[in-house]
Design a protein around this motif. Structure first.
Motif, PDB file in Angstrom:
ATOM      1  N   GLN A  25      -1.161 -30.590 136.354  1.00 46.18           N
ATOM      2  CA  GLN A  25      -0.914 -29.786 135.157  1.00 46.18           C
ATOM      3  C   GLN A  25       0.570 -29.502 134.921  1.00 46.18           C
TER       4      GLN A  25
ATOM      5  N   TYR B 243      -2.639 -36.371 132.164  1.00 44.62           N
ATOM      6  CA  TYR B 243      -3.203 -35.011 132.085  1.00 44.62           C
ATOM      7  C   TYR B 243      -4.067 -34.878 130.820  1.00 44.62           C
ATOM      8  N   ALA B 244      -3.559 -35.380 129.690  1.00 47.79           N
ATOM      9  CA  ALA B 244      -4.319 -35.307 128.432  1.00 47.79           C
ATOM     10  C   ALA B 244      -5.647 -36.056 128.572  1.00 47.79           C
TER      11      ALA B 244
ATOM     12  N   ILE C 184      -0.248 -31.796 122.669  1.00 51.44           N
ATOM     13  CA  ILE C 184       0.837 -31.692 123.641  1.00 51.44           C
ATOM     14  C   ILE C 184       2.114 -31.859 122.826  1.00 51.44           C
TER      15      ILE C 184
ATOM     16  N   HIS D 225       2.069 -36.498 131.427  1.00 54.41           N
ATOM     17  CA  HIS D 225       1.463 -35.698 130.348  1.00 54.41           C
ATOM     18  C   HIS D 225       0.326 -36.453 129.656  1.00 54.41           C
TER      19      HIS D 225
ATOM     20  N   PHE E 124      -6.848 -30.963 121.513  1.00 56.32           N
ATOM     21  CA  PHE E 124      -5.683 -30.124 121.841  1.00 56.32           C
ATOM     22  C   PHE E 124      -4.447 -30.892 121.422  1.00 56.32           C
TER      23      PHE E 124
ATOM     24  N   TYR F 168       7.007 -31.047 128.522  1.00 53.15           N
ATOM     25  CA  TYR F 168       5.944 -31.075 127.509  1.00 53.15           C
ATOM     26  C   TYR F 168       5.129 -29.792 127.598  1.00 53.15           C
ATOM     27  N   LYS F 169       4.544 -29.399 126.469  1.00 51.88           N
ATOM     28  CA  LYS F 169       3.773 -28.167 126.460  1.00 51.88           C
ATOM     29  C   LYS F 169       2.375 -28.411 125.900  1.00 51.88           C
ATOM     30  N   TYR F 170       1.399 -27.931 126.641  1.00 50.90           N
ATOM     31  CA  TYR F 170      -0.017 -28.089 126.275  1.00 50.90           C
ATOM     32  C   TYR F 170      -0.444 -26.940 125.367  1.00 50.90           C
ATOM     33  N   HIS F 171      -1.039 -27.281 124.222  1.00 57.53           N
ATOM     34  CA  HIS F 171      -1.539 -26.258 123.281  1.00 57.53           C
ATOM     35  C   HIS F 171      -3.040 -26.442 123.120  1.00 57.53           C
ATOM     36  N   ASN F 172      -3.818 -25.491 123.634  1.00 62.31           N
ATOM     37  CA  ASN F 172      -5.273 -25.664 123.524  1.00 62.31           C
ATOM     38  C   ASN F 172      -5.908 -24.694 122.539  1.00 62.31           C
TER      39      ASN F 172
END
Ligand code: ZN
Length: 314
Positions: free
Chosen positions: A4, A130-131, A92, A127, A90, A9-13
């Motif tokens: 994770q 992970y996605a 990224i 990333h 989501f 990069y930033k994960y937006h869920n």
């Protein structure tokens, strides 16, 4: 590096009812694998547009060779999928990811072929791996969450959050996340390592080259993570532990888990009693005899590395 840890990069869920655009990335799953293209050890994912045109070519080829199961009259898989196919998952950074609705299986096309979940643990960039892993968890949940467990009616998507709702009895279903513990049991310069029994895994996630793992297990009803640690260690290897110290945690989408890592120390007798239906091996391994696991992105490897390098909490 953990799965994770995708910074910068930033994960937006946050849930958004976005419609798919051609340039969005497509996460398609088939038989427990993700459709991806391996380009020199790097994962590439198709766009929604590529998937649609790839399917169009596939359809055209099938029709021109007279394969009737793909004709427009039968309404079979590819056409039905093109009707209202995509579900937003989501983002990224600004990149949006979509999958097929209702956990439908995707058709492979062009260079995009099924890649195992294990592949995602070794490929780059992180990333995108992970996605693909997090998308797999949602794909699995959508596939399993189509009917109400209380009254059996077909479920519908809630509009304002990631939830499936029963139009009959009002029951609500949220994405499944299973809390679990990963436990590093120490005895001075030794650590307790295990290998799972092959029977323990579902076929799709089974790893033929079984590597060392740590004691691990799902937290059960009415239990704290610490109580789970003591119970799992007793069940799996018959040992008592003390000095429980929380370590890092990790979402582990491959098994819909949220893992809580703990270090602890042996309390008393070091004789192992193996739980044979779950484990094939459990043994004490000296710090200096441990293998380098720095390339793996799992919490288990992270904890084994911490111990090997003497960076475990005292
Ligand atoms: Zn219901």
């Amino acid at each position: 590096m953990l799965l994770q840890e995708i910074a910068p990069y930033k994960y937006h869920n946050e849930y958004q009812p976005y419609a798919a655009r051609e340039e969005d990335l497509f996460l398609g799953y088939r038989d427990g694998c993700v459709l991806a293209w391996d380009r020199d050890g790097e994962i590439a994912l198709p766009t929604v547009g590529e998937y649609l045109s790839g399917e169009a070519h596939y359809l055209q080829a099938a029709m021109s060779t007279g394969v009737s199961s793909y004709s427009t009259e039968t309404g079979s898989a590819p056409l039905a999928q093109c009707d209202k196919p995509f579900r937003y998952l989501f983002s990224i950074d600004e990149q949006r990811f979509f999958t097929l609705d209702e956990g439908k299986e995707a058709e492979e096309f062009g260079p995009y072929t099924p890649k195992t979940m294990r592949y995602l643990r070794v490929t780059k960039p992180l990333h995108l791996a992970y996605a693909a892993a997090v998308g797999y968890q949602l794909h699995t949940w959508y596939k399993r969450t189509r009917f109400c467990g209380s009254c059996g009616r077909p479920l519908i998507h809630a509009e304002s959050e990631r939830m499936m709702r029963c139009p009959g009895c009002g029951e609500m279903f949220f994405p499944q996340i299973c809390p679990s513990v990963i436990v590093a049991v120490r005895d001075g310069e030794r650590i307790l390592l295990t290998k799972y029994s092959p029977a323990h895994f579902p076929k799709s996630t089974h790893n033929p080259k079984a590597t060392y793992a740590l004691v691990a297990g799902y937290i059960e009803t009415g239990e704290t993570p610490e109580q789970c640690v003591r119970r799992e260690v007793m069940e799996e290897v018959g040992l008592h532990v003390k000095n429980l110290i929380p370590w890092k945690n990790q979402p582990w989408p491959f098994s819909s888990s949220l893992l809580f890592g703990f270090f602890c120390d042996l309390d008393g007798d070091d004789r192992i009693t193996l739980q044979e239906d779950e484990l094939a091996v459990a043994e004490w391994v000296r710090r200096t005899d441990m293998e380098d696991r720095s390339a793996d992105i799992s919490l288990t490897s992270n904890m084994m590395e911490a111990f090997r390098l003497g960076k475990d909490p005292k």
